[in-house]
Design an enzyme around this catalytic site. Structure first.
Site, mmCIF file in Angstrom:
data_model
loop_
_atom_site.group_PDB
_atom_site.id
_atom_site.type_symbol
_atom_site.label_atom_id
_atom_site.label_comp_id
_atom_site.label_asym_id
_atom_site.label_seq_id
_atom_site.Cartn_x
_atom_site.Cartn_y
_atom_site.Cartn_z
ATOM 1 N N LYS A 238 0.829 -1.202 0.000
ATOM 2 C CA LYS A 238 0.000 0.000 0.000
ATOM 3 C C LYS A 238 0.867 1.257 0.000
ATOM 4 C CE LYS A 238 -3.343 -2.690 2.620
ATOM 5 N NZ LYS A 238 -3.846 -3.013 3.972
ATOM 6 N N ARG A 292 -4.252 -7.711 13.947
ATOM 7 C CA ARG A 292 -3.325 -6.743 14.555
ATOM 8 C C ARG A 292 -3.771 -5.340 14.172
ATOM 9 N NH1 ARG A 292 -0.863 -5.002 9.950
ATOM 10 N NH2 ARG A 292 -0.403 -6.537 8.338
#
Length: 449
Positions: A238, A292
């Protein structure tokens, strides 16, 4: 239980982020660090610091025995793993809990289940999440692969059951390529993750990457905090993320958010999690779940006002969720730029000394970074050195503020990806929000030519 001292089992901007949240809650922090990070900002600011090994991550940030020893000698009563490194290592989570130290993360069994992509897909399907058509589990023979591919139709994608980051992934356009690409994917997966297991899915032509932030208390209560659009990617990494997605309407947001939250209630999920989807032609397809905190969590914080790290710590201490679903309001727009120490066009890493540093500022501008003038960026770790997060009442206003913030931000002595972000904001497709997960790589190729 009460948490009074947190060991931060990470480095860089996320270690600093956790330290700040802990101190705002009156909790002391312990920074662990490699010898290469002795002068890092999170080490300087923490209440206590323990060196856990030499620069290679395998000898320091991935060294479970050294981290547990550091927790014991520093009398830490909780460990926060951040993201990356050991954050999705179920064995580490079990060891932490076996030492009567609070694990600031999901239950180990959920980390293990969702960390295996084949098992995660089965679990997601059973929880009612929409799946990409494909194999029910691992594919071990070419005959089985041919049968599945013929049923779902080419093109298909062959994926490693373990790991991520684009390794062990091969797009297959036709049957005559299938056997060769299966072997290549298996070999890559074995080399990268120690597991040659692969599975097959329908390859979506031009999807977007949309993920939903979820939170559970471990006792059957869970909420969602909306979605993030992470479609601007290069090699499955990303580059820029925004919330909310420019293409989702309020009805789709609330419908899919509730599907995700209900899945977490059914799991009895604890802590922060992100459910990732491919979105194409108005349909969502589950791809994976990250058990997470995500790198891009600040954009969710910006539009909801919820401090996700604080919430993680509260849940680990046994408290209920601090907000209910009907109390969450989605306001405005936020964008995050990942700023890496690398050449903005060749993407070659650029470690070295930061000779001058000036962080962007102003209303609704946030910089998460451990940089300072004179800091030497080590060559051993991920190249991300800062995150620039900007909020605005509207997407257009947010983009104008981001453009101004990028002009202000100065990092000298090393190359950074700031020029890439500046040029991206000039592109009509980015301005209009009309991009897919393929857009950035195709634009980079066009720009090169």
């Amino acid at each position: 239980m009460s948490i009074s001292r947190i060991l931060i089992a990470n480095r860089g901007e996320i270690a600093l982020r956790i330290h700040r949240a802990a101190h705002e809650m009156g909790i002391e922090t312990v920074a662990v660090h490699s010898t290469a990070d002795a002068d890092a900002m999170h080490v300087r600011l923490a209440d206590h610091a323990v060196c856990i090994g030499p620069p290679p991550a395998t000898d320091s940030y991935l060294n479970i025995a050294n981290i547990i020893s550091a927790a014991e000698v520093s009398h830490a009563d909780a460990i926060h793993p951040g993201y990356g490194f050991l954050s999705e290592n179920a064995k580490f989570a079990e060891i932490v809990e076996a030492h009567d130290i609070a694990w600031i993360g999901p239950k180990p069994e959920h980390i293990r289940t969702m960390g295996d992509k084949v098992q995660a897909k089965k679990t997601a399907g059973a929880l009612g999440l929409p799946l990409v058509p494909g194999s029910d589990g691992a594919v071990s023979t070419i005959e089985e692969a041919r049968e599945i591919a013929a049923e779902i139709g080419y093109p298909v994608i062959i994926k490693a059951a373990s790991g991520g980051g684009g390794r062990g992934m091969k797009v297959c356009e036709s049957e005559d390529q299938l056997e060769s690409l299966m072997k290549q994917a298996g070999s890559e997966a074995k080399a990268a993750f120690g597991d040659a297991t692969v599975y097959i899915e329908k390859y979506l032509g031009d999807p977007r990457h949309i993920e939903f932030q979820v939170f559970g208390d471990g006792n059957g209560n869970a909420i969602h905090l909306g979605e993030r659009d992470c479609s601007l990617q290069r090699r499955h990494q990303k580059v820029l993320e925004e919330a909310p997605s420019p293409v989702l309407g309020e009805d789709d947001r609330m419908r899919m958010g509730e599907v995700c939250a209900q899945a977490m209630r059914d799991m009895g999920y604890r802590g922060a999690g992100t459910i990732e989807f491919l979105w194409e032609n108005g349909e969502f397809y589950f791809i994976e779940m990250n058990t997470r905190l995500q790198v891009e969590h600040p954009v969710t914080e910006a539009i909801t006002g919820v401090d996700l790290v604080r919430e993680q710590i509260r849940i680990a201490a046994g408290h209920p969720l601090s907000v209910k679903q009907d109390e969450i309001e989605f306001k405005g727009h936020a964008i995050e730029c990942r700023i890496n120490a690398e050449d903005p066009w060749t993407f070659a890493p650029s470690p070295g000394e930061v000779t001058y540093y000036h962080a962007a500022g102003g209303m609704h501008v946030r910089v998460d970074s451990g940089l300072y003038q004179g800091y030497r960026i080590p060559p051993y770790y991920d190249s991300m050195i800062a995150k620039l997060i900007v909020y605005g009442r509207t997407r257009e206003g947010c983009m104008m503020r981001l453009k101004r913030a990028l002009e202000e931000m100065v990092v000298e002595g090393v190359k950074t990806s700031i020029p890439l972000h500046q040029e991206l904001l000039q592109q009509p497709d980015v301005k209009s929000g009309q991009y897919s997960i393929k857009w950035l790589e195709e634009w980079l190729k066009t720009r090169e030519s």
